[in-house]
Structures are given as structure tokens and as C-alpha cells.
Scaffold this active site. Structure first.
Site, PDB file in Angstrom:
ATOM      1  N   ASP A 196      53.036  58.425  40.878  1.00 55.17           N
ATOM      2  CA  ASP A 196      51.771  59.156  40.876  1.00 55.17           C
ATOM      3  C   ASP A 196      51.643  60.029  42.114  1.00 55.17           C
ATOM      4  O   ASP A 196      52.475  59.954  43.028  1.00 55.17           O
ATOM      5  CB  ASP A 196      50.586  58.181  40.763  1.00 55.17           C
ATOM      6  CG  ASP A 196      50.707  56.977  41.686  1.00 55.17           C
ATOM      7  OD1 ASP A 196      51.570  56.995  42.586  1.00 55.17           O
ATOM      8  OD2 ASP A 196      49.937  56.017  41.524  1.00 55.17           O
ATOM      9  N   ASP A 207      41.393  46.544  40.797  1.00 51.77           N
ATOM     10  CA  ASP A 207      40.748  46.653  39.486  1.00 51.77           C
ATOM     11  C   ASP A 207      41.760  46.598  38.345  1.00 51.77           C
ATOM     12  O   ASP A 207      41.441  46.916  37.203  1.00 51.77           O
ATOM     13  CB  ASP A 207      39.914  47.941  39.403  1.00 51.77           C
ATOM     14  CG  ASP A 207      40.755  49.211  39.552  1.00 51.77           C
ATOM     15  OD1 ASP A 207      41.994  49.097  39.700  1.00 51.77           O
ATOM     16  OD2 ASP A 207      40.173  50.309  39.529  1.00 51.77           O
ATOM     17  N   GLU A 238      43.557  53.888  35.734  1.00 55.78           N
ATOM     18  CA  GLU A 238      42.335  53.141  36.006  1.00 55.78           C
ATOM     19  C   GLU A 238      41.836  52.443  34.731  1.00 55.78           C
ATOM     20  O   GLU A 238      42.280  52.763  33.622  1.00 55.78           O
ATOM     21  CB  GLU A 238      41.258  54.111  36.523  1.00 55.78           C
ATOM     22  CG  GLU A 238      41.615  54.788  37.843  1.00 55.78           C
ATOM     23  CD  GLU A 238      41.455  53.865  39.054  1.00 55.78           C
ATOM     24  OE1 GLU A 238      41.600  52.638  38.908  1.00 55.78           O
ATOM     25  OE2 GLU A 238      41.179  54.393  40.145  1.00 55.78           O
TER      26      GLU A 238
HETATM   27  C1  GLP Z   1      47.399  52.873  44.786  1.00 57.28           C
HETATM   28  C2  GLP Z   1      48.667  53.282  44.067  1.00 57.28           C
HETATM   29  C3  GLP Z   1      49.187  52.177  43.199  1.00 57.28           C
HETATM   30  C4  GLP Z   1      49.245  50.893  43.991  1.00 57.28           C
HETATM   31  C5  GLP Z   1      47.865  50.515  44.443  1.00 57.28           C
HETATM   32  C6  GLP Z   1      47.841  49.214  45.210  1.00 57.28           C
HETATM   33  O1  GLP Z   1      46.262  53.005  44.016  1.00 57.28           O
HETATM   34  N1  GLP Z   1      48.489  54.453  43.270  1.00 57.28           N
HETATM   35  O2  GLP Z   1      50.482  52.523  42.722  1.00 57.28           O
HETATM   36  O3  GLP Z   1      49.797  49.866  43.214  1.00 57.28           O
HETATM   37  O4  GLP Z   1      47.411  51.543  45.285  1.00 57.28           O
HETATM   38  O5  GLP Z   1      48.154  49.463  46.551  1.00 57.28           O
HETATM   39  P1  GLP Z   1      48.549  48.385  47.612  1.00 57.28           P
HETATM   40  O6  GLP Z   1      49.930  47.972  47.287  1.00 57.28           O
HETATM   41  O7  GLP Z   1      48.481  49.100  48.918  1.00 57.28           O
HETATM   42  O8  GLP Z   1      47.568  47.293  47.509  1.00 57.28           O
END
Ligand code: GLP
Length: 259
Positions: A65, A134, A141
């Protein structure tokens, strides 16, 4: 779905083992790279193994992404994050790592091009994933179509608050839109390896593994994948109903099996 509960360093080692096994068997493998803090230990471990001779020279990689509209040199632009955390630390060939173009004039065309590039590469062999509080994977989302492909999405307030720590704790600086691989895009990868640590992920992990498949918890689509591995620490596993069973299963796992 295989659930492994262990300490964070051990989880990173297991994920790195899976990447290494793949690259040694198929040097031109296609990797799926995730941003966020969850995969960082895996990237550290892969960089260490690269110094010991593991090569990415023939491999390719696709990112999950990207934020829409962050300037090309912004440190939180996911392309730059991936460059810093893994791409620059191993020997990918120039152009071997691709991501959705959040600065394209025509975002829909950029998404279609990205889907075509993944398909042209033969699809992703191993996709690393984190999970949002979430239940989002990539930036899919709640409410995302389980059949979605790469497209523009609007981030939830929750996700923008979660990610504000990367933007000087100022949620106003977190972009409102992103381009993300869809759930069906992610599901096309041949092996999904999701990492989650910390109590904040416990409910999302419980839903992912044990909840009903629902767009309300997008990660639950992974229950339909034939080869999905969920790597969690004790805190992230704290709401799992069958935690004892997952622990026993892993303790009894044959050494030869791998992920
Ligand atoms: C972002 C990314 C996701 C990731 C999520 C969780 O929203 N787009 O790919 O899994 O964060 O992040 P973290 O691993 O820092 O908790």
C-alpha cells in the site's frame, strides 16, 4: 491457518526462515513487503542473513500500500520506508521493488497498472502482513469488499490515530487517502505470513483467527486462504480461545515441516 505463539524475536526468525527457504529454492521469487512496525524485526533478520550470503538479486517485491499525495521525499511515504527498512539493506536489482504510485495524476490507472505488474511477475509467492487494531490488512479498512483489488481507500480515524506516531503525533498530518492492494489481491499470494505483537492487537487477532469471516474485520478473509501463517506474541494471543491448542500444536510440530 497455522497460529504460532512465541516471543517476537522467535517469530521474526520463523518468518525470515520462510523467506530464506523460498529464496534458496527459487532465487527469482516474488516477495510481498509490508510497512508498519510489525515486520521490522523480520527485515533486520533478513538484512543480517544477507550479510551471511542470502541474495535477493534475482527476486522481486511488491509493496502492499501507499499513502496518496505524500511528497516523493517524505520519510513516511511507504516507498521510502521500505527502501530504508529493507530494500537498501539487501541486494535487490534496481527497479525490483515496486509499490502503488500515490502521486499518480490518474490514481485509478495507477491501481490497474499495479495489478497488471503483479500478474506479469507471476503473482506473489510470500506475502508479509501486519494487522491494524481495527482488523485491517494493508489498508483494507472495515467494510472493504472481500473481492477487492488495488484501489483508493479512505483511512478510518482509528488508523490515522494509530499512525499519527509516525507523523509527530499530529493526526492532521496523516493522509486521508491511500492506495492499497485489495483483499482479493492479497489472497492471490501463495503464502500469507502475518505478524502481530502487543495487547493492542489482541482483539483483531482473535477475530482474524476465530471470528466469523466478515468485511467488518477484513483480515478474517485469511481464513479462506489455503496457506496462511499467523505469528503472534503472548500479548497479541491473549484473547485467543484456543491458545493452548495452538501452543501444543507448535510444540509437537515436526522439525522438517517449516511454515
Ligand atoms: C498500517 C499499514 C498496515 C499495517 C498496519 C499495522 O496501517 N498500512 O500494512 O499492518 O499499519 O501497523 P503496525 O505493524 O505498525 O502495528
Amino acid at each position: 491457518m497455522e497460529v504460532i505463539i512465541a516471543e517476537a524475536d522467535k517469530l521474526a526468525g520463523l518468518a525470515a526462515d520462510a523467506v530464506e527457504k523460498l529464496l534458496r529454492a527459487r532465487p527469482a521469487a516474488v516477495l510481498g513487503l509490508a510497512t508498519g512496525s510489525s515486520p521490522l524485526r523480520v527485515y533486520d533478520e533478513l538484512a543480517r542473513r544477507h550479510k551471511d550470503g542470502l541474495s535477493f538479486a534475482q527476486a522481486r517485491a511488491f509493496m502492499l500500500d501507499e499513502y496518496v499525495g505524500l511528497p516523493a521525499d517524505h520519510p513516511e511515504r511507504y516507498r521510502n520506508v521500505i527502501e530504508k527498512e529493507i530494500a537498501s539493506r539487501v541486494d535487490f536489482a534496481p527497479g525490483a521493488v515496486q509499490g502503488p504510485d500515490g502521486l499518480a495524476d490518474d490514481l485509478e490507472a495507477a491501481c490497474a497498472r499495479y495489478e497488471a505488474a503483479i500478474a506479469e511477475a507471476g503473482g506473489v509467492d510470500l506475502q508479509l502482513l501486519g494487522i491494524g487494531t481495527d482488523g485491517h490488512i494493508a489498508f483494507n479498512e472495515p467494510g472493504s469488499s472481500l473481492a477487492s483489488r488495488t484501489r483508493i481507500k479512505t483511512l478510518t480515524r482509528q488508523t490515522r490515530e494509530d499512525n499519527a506516531r509516525f507523523f509527530g503525533d499530529d493526526v492532521g498530518q496523516v493522509p486521508r487517502h491511500c492506495l492499497t492492494q485489495g483483499l482479493a489481491t492479497i489472497m492471490s499470494a501463495r503464502h500469507l505470513v502475518l505478524l502481530a505483537t502487543g495487547r493492542a492487537k489482541a482483539e483483531a487477532v482473535h477475530q482474524l483467527v476465530e471470528g466469523p469471516v466478515s468485511a467488518m474485520w477484513p483480515a478474517t478473509v485469511m481464513q479462506l486462504h489455503p496457506h496462511a501463517t499467523v505469528l503472534v506474541d503472548d500479548a497479541a494471543a491473549s484473547r485467543l480461545q484456543l491458545a493452548d491448542y495452538y501452543r501444543q500444536t507448535f510444540a509437537d510440530k515436526p522439525d522438517w515441516q517449516g511454515l
